[in-house]
Write a protein that holds these residues in place. Structure first.
Motif, PDB file in Angstrom:
ATOM      1  N   ARG A  51       0.821  -1.191   0.020  1.00 35.23           N
ATOM      2  CA  ARG A  51       0.061  -0.039   0.004  1.00 35.23           C
ATOM      3  C   ARG A  51       0.969   1.245   0.023  1.00 35.23           C
ATOM      4  N   VAL A  66      -1.033   7.654   1.164  1.00 39.65           N
ATOM      5  CA  VAL A  66      -1.419   8.755   0.364  1.00 39.65           C
ATOM      6  C   VAL A  66      -2.373   9.896   1.079  1.00 39.65           C
ATOM      7  N   SER A  90      -3.599   3.706   0.489  1.00 35.56           N
ATOM      8  CA  SER A  90      -4.072   3.944  -0.867  1.00 35.56           C
ATOM      9  C   SER A  90      -5.357   2.938  -0.926  1.00 35.56           C
ATOM     10  N   MET A 133      -7.383  10.888  -4.695  1.00 33.85           N
ATOM     11  CA  MET A 133      -6.266  10.347  -4.223  1.00 33.85           C
ATOM     12  C   MET A 133      -4.918  11.218  -4.469  1.00 33.85           C
ATOM     13  N   TYR A 165      -0.717  11.355  -4.267  1.00 36.73           N
ATOM     14  CA  TYR A 165       0.472  10.619  -3.790  1.00 36.73           C
ATOM     15  C   TYR A 165       1.272  11.872  -3.153  1.00 36.73           C
ATOM     16  N   SER A 172       6.432   9.274  -1.098  1.00 35.05           N
ATOM     17  CA  SER A 172       5.436   8.608  -0.669  1.00 35.05           C
ATOM     18  C   SER A 172       5.867   7.191   0.057  1.00 35.05           C
ATOM     19  N   LEU A 199      -4.912   3.063  -9.080  1.00 34.06           N
ATOM     20  CA  LEU A 199      -3.471   3.067  -8.462  1.00 34.06           C
ATOM     21  C   LEU A 199      -2.470   3.261  -9.563  1.00 34.06           C
TER      22      LEU A 199
END
Lengths: 340, 530
Positions: free
Chosen positions: A133, A136, A225, A240, A242, A252, A307
């Motif tokens: 993961r 974020v 995430s 989302m 980063y 991140s 993602l």
């Protein structure tokens, strides 16, 4: 006659219970014991597939959010002198690293780890990362401009409008410990003080933080995430980001799952086979395209929608062993910070 | 001789199974790195500023739940146990239902009702729904869920002890006054000690509760103990943090015994003479029926109905059985074995307490009650400390460790039920058998056991239900691959589909109630009132 019937029934029940007991305790060579911190709803299907493919029976102890996902960890430590588990499937590498430091983990270099970047593995094989993961920012869609850094928490623009999960637990602890490693104690403490001064609110977990942002009660929060992907799948008004992806920024934090072989465990060979299975590309693919929404670490496994591939993320450069050491050192500070 | 040896063996079994794990964890707090040390207690004292408010919250929550449970449970007990209210039996069973479930299931069910997509939440304006949700997640939600779960303790004890009041006293009162005054002036004072005992039980059960405050995000002292384990991996500190809980539990139980000058058991005197006819409610019959109906519908039927509706799909039940069929079977088998052994242990301990054969009878009674009121996690940690050794792997690495946990925590239930049952058997029968030359075991087999059969079956059913719903001990000690249904529900709650969780909760309710209904059916077929 009636009394004799009761006696016969009782004896039969006893024999049936004994037989059931005997045949449900599997033979030593045909099973593997795994303690799992990853959510059961996602990890159990993987373990069942392993059983089907190898014929090795998996006996699992699953962790729960009720125990802040550290019940299995505490069992491993309690059983150090009489280990019951062969493998620990940790949902983040810091706990795996703590097990190495406490001499509970044993080294094992799996061939299936080839291709997983070295930064996500212990060089001696005490733990190996897979299916990660990213830490974020979950940001409400109405927020403009949007925050781009974890340091936005201290920005007066968002005074009183941000929330973070309790840093005593889970991946938020890892994140804060990582900042302490990267920035040094003084700057990190100043940052944490800045959070207080900027009116950052505490929530019990990352999931709660994500829900609070989705409901518009806060502008943004630092979460995992998968928390954001799941809210986006439910069409919540969030996005989302980063954090710290600029050239001179810290990047991140990536939090992979980790597979650990337990020292002195009863089924070492079966344990190694399970670790091989967990580190396979197929397992990464399954974890990526389930609701677990994990980021694959093998370069040739596809990344799920919503993602970014691991190669395209600017990753925080930090040593997980150093984070584990720092995490234990700053617990008292974090406790007083959370209670103040 | 055989009688004293057997009863001493029963007492010893309870001491080894229940007290030894607790002593182990207390002893472990005085050793750091293998040497005697008080550092864990120094650290505990140093953090007392942070711990005191948490303990304050725990006490406040326990007091609030106890107060509410008393305010509702006592009148409801009188209403259902003493009056001609319609459908009293059905009401009693329905209102008792939450006691048979793990309290967190009640909290989950209430969340399903009050959450933004729940039956009530979805019809409210977003701001109202938000307010309700935030009120539920915290102190008030904990009070609601725990009061629903533990109120039946007060109600059932009130009903049970109302039946032991000498009817002649009430009849004498009725010569001078009407029922309300008799209830207030004679009946309730006579069972006041039983109500106080119920209050102590509810207080201690709430004090040790972890699942509901954790689910509803209300930080209390037992959650802090869990935090010590979770955040610091420090067993000594966590165990030391549990010591104040042990002390409070012990002090309250000692106070209770001192204040009452007796064991609560002695309250359950045998019924003397015929019971009085039920109080005729007259014109209050239907308003009170409506009140009881509303309480039952709102506090019990609504949340459980919401669970049933959420789970009402074949796919949810198919998923539930595919994921948890092993856990369901294990739950039933473990609970059946646990209940059988508990009934056996409880029989001998109950006999000891009833007959006072050995001078330590009062200690065994107090020990059983003390273990019942301890948080399951504390007993679980003690069991790990005691049994987690290579030489005892046959116990620690098998379901035997779960069974030992059941025996430790729930021994008080069959013990007290056996003692109460034995009080109804005239001692002259045993004496007559002995005069005829029967051994003690023969007397037990041919006289005591047949006469106590009904009570023992009741004890088995209650023990089965408590073993089946157990979470605190099982969660801490279950061997790999041997989880039970309540544990499986808890672990699947993290990201599990609500329909799956609801289906599992419904299955848990059905499996829990199964022997209850079988028992009721058996009693009905045997021609006795259920």
């Amino acid at each position: 006659m009636k009394k004799n019937l009761w006696v016969v029934l009782l004896v039969l029940a006893g024999v049936a219970a004994a037989a059931w007991w005997r045949f449900h305790v599997p033979s030593e060579t045909q099973s593997v014991v795994v303690y799992v911190s990853h959510d059961e709803v996602f990890s159990e299907p993987i373990l069942r597939d392993f059983e089907k493919e190898t014929g090795i029976r998996v006996r699992a102890v699953y962790d729960t959010e009720e125990t802040k996902s550290t019940g299995a960890m505490n069992r491993l430590m309690a059983e150090k002198n009489n280990p019951q588990a062969d493998v620990y499937w940790a949902n983040e590498p810091i706990r795996a690293e703590v097990l190495r430091q406490q001499h509970i983990a044993a080294p094992y270099l799996s061939l299936n780890a080839d291709g997983i970047p070295a930064r996500f593995r212990d060089p001696q094989g005490y733990w190996t990362g897979f299916a990660a993961r990213a830490r974020v920012l979950i940001v409400h869609k109405d927020e403009n401009p949007k925050p781009t850094s974890v340091f936005s928490y201290a920005d007066p623009r968002w005074r009183g409008r941000t929330v973070i999960a309790n840093p005593l637990f889970g991946t938020t602890t890892d994140q804060i410990a990582a900042l302490f490693v990267l920035l040094g104690d003084d700057r990190a403490r100043a940052f944490m003080q800045g959070l207080h001064e900027n009116g950052v609110k505490l929530s019990p977990s990352n999931g709660d933080s994500a829900d609070l942002v989705a409901r518009g009660q806060f502008a943004f929060s630092l979460v995992d995430s998968d928390d954001v992907v799941n809210r986006m799948k439910q069409h919540e008004p969030v996005t989302m980001i980063y954090p710290d992806q600029g050239a001179d920024e810290i990047g991140s934090l990536i939090v992979p799952n980790a597979a650990v072989l337990i020292a002195g465990s009863p089924h070492q060979d079966a344990g190694k086979k399970l670790i091989d299975y967990l580190l396979s590309k197929e397992t990464e693919r399954k974890l990526a395209f389930s609701d677990a929404a994990q980021i694959p670490l093998h370069p040739d496994v596809a990344t799920p929608p919503g993602l970014q591939p691991i190669e395209s993320i600017k990753i925080m450069t930090v040593d997980y062993a150093a984070i584990a050491t720092k995490l234990q050192a700053i617990q008292s500070f974090l406790k007083s910070w959370a209670e103040s | 001789m055989e009688k004293r040896v057997t009863l001493a063996a029963g007492a010893l079994a309870l001491t080894v199974i229940g007290l030894m794990p607790v002593l182990m964890i207390v002893a472990s707090t005085f050793y750091v790195a293998g040497e005697f040390s008080l550092t864990t207690y120094q650290a505990l004292l140093a953090s007392s500023k942070q711990l005191a408010p948490l303990m304050g919250r725990s006490v406040l929550l326990s007091l609030s739940v106890t107060l509410l449970a008393m305010m509702v449970g006592t009148p409801l007990g009188v209403l259902l146990g003493k009056t001609d209210l319609p459908l009293r039996g059905a009401f009693t069973m329905l209102v008792t239902l939450p006691l048979l479930l793990p309290p967190y299931v009640i909290a989950v069910a209430w969340f399903a009702v009050l959450g933004s997509t729940g039956w009530i939440g979805r019809f409210l304006a977003p701001t109202t729904s938000e307010f309700l949700s935030s009120a539920f997640f915290g102190f008030y939600g904990c009070i609601g869920a725990l009061s629903t779960a533990f109120m039946p303790v007060v109600m059932l004890l009130t009903i049970a002890y109302l039946g032991t009041v000498n009817p002649r006293l009430e009849q004498a009162g009725l010569l001078m006054s009407r029922w309300p005054s008799v209830l207030w002036g004679i009946t309730l004072p006579l069972i006041a000690r039983a109500i106080l005992f119920a209050a102590v039980l509810v207080f201690l059960l709430t004090l040790g509760e972890v699942g509901v405050p954790t689910f509803l995000r209300y930080p209390v002292y037992p959650v802090e103990i869990l935090t010590q384990f979770a955040a610091f991996y420090d067993f000594s500190a966590a165990t030391a943090a549990a010591i104040p809980m042990l002390i409070i539990t012990a002090v309250i139980l000692v106070l209770e015994i001192r204040l009452l000058h007796t064991s609560a058991l002695e309250l359950s005197a045998a019924t003397i003479g015929r019971r009085n006819a039920p109080i005729e409610l007259g014109r209050w019959r239907f308003p009170l029926f409506g009140l009881a109906l509303v309480w039952t519908l709102v506090m019990v039927a609504l949340p459980i109905a919401e669970l049933i509706v959420q789970s009402a799909s074949l796919s949810a039940f198919a998923d539930a059985f595919s994921r948890a069929s092993d856990s369901i079977l294990r739950s039933v088998v473990f609970a059946a074995i646990g209940a059988t052994l508990l009934t056996l242990l409880g029989f001998f301990c109950g006999y000891l307490i009833h007959n006072r054969t050995l001078p330590l009878w009062r200690s065994i009674d107090a020990l059983a009650l003390f273990l019942f009121t301890l948080p399951g996690t504390v007993i679980g940690i003690g069991l790990i400390s005691l049994w987690n050794r290579p030489i005892t792997n046959a116990i620690y690495a098998t379901p035997a460790i779960i069974i030992l946990g059941y025996l430790a925590q729930y021994a008080v239930l069959p013990t007290r039920m056996t003692a109460a049952t034995l009080q109804r058997i005239p001692p002259s029968l045993e004496q007559a058998a002995q005069l005829c030359g029967a051994s003690w075991f023969m007397t037990l087999r041919h006289i005591v056991a047949p006469l106590a059969k009904r009570g023992l079956i009741g004890a088995w059913i209650i023990a089965y239900i408590f073993c089946l719903r157990d979470l605190g001990i099982t969660l801490v000690v279950y061997p790999p691959g041997f989880d039970t249904l309540p544990v499986r529900i808890l672990t699947l709650m993290a990201n599990g589909a609500p329909s799956l969780i609801a289906a599992l909760c419904v299955i848990l309710i059905a499996v829990t109630l199964l022997p209850f209904f079988v028992g009721a059916l058996w009693q009905t077929r045997a021609g006795r009132p259920p």
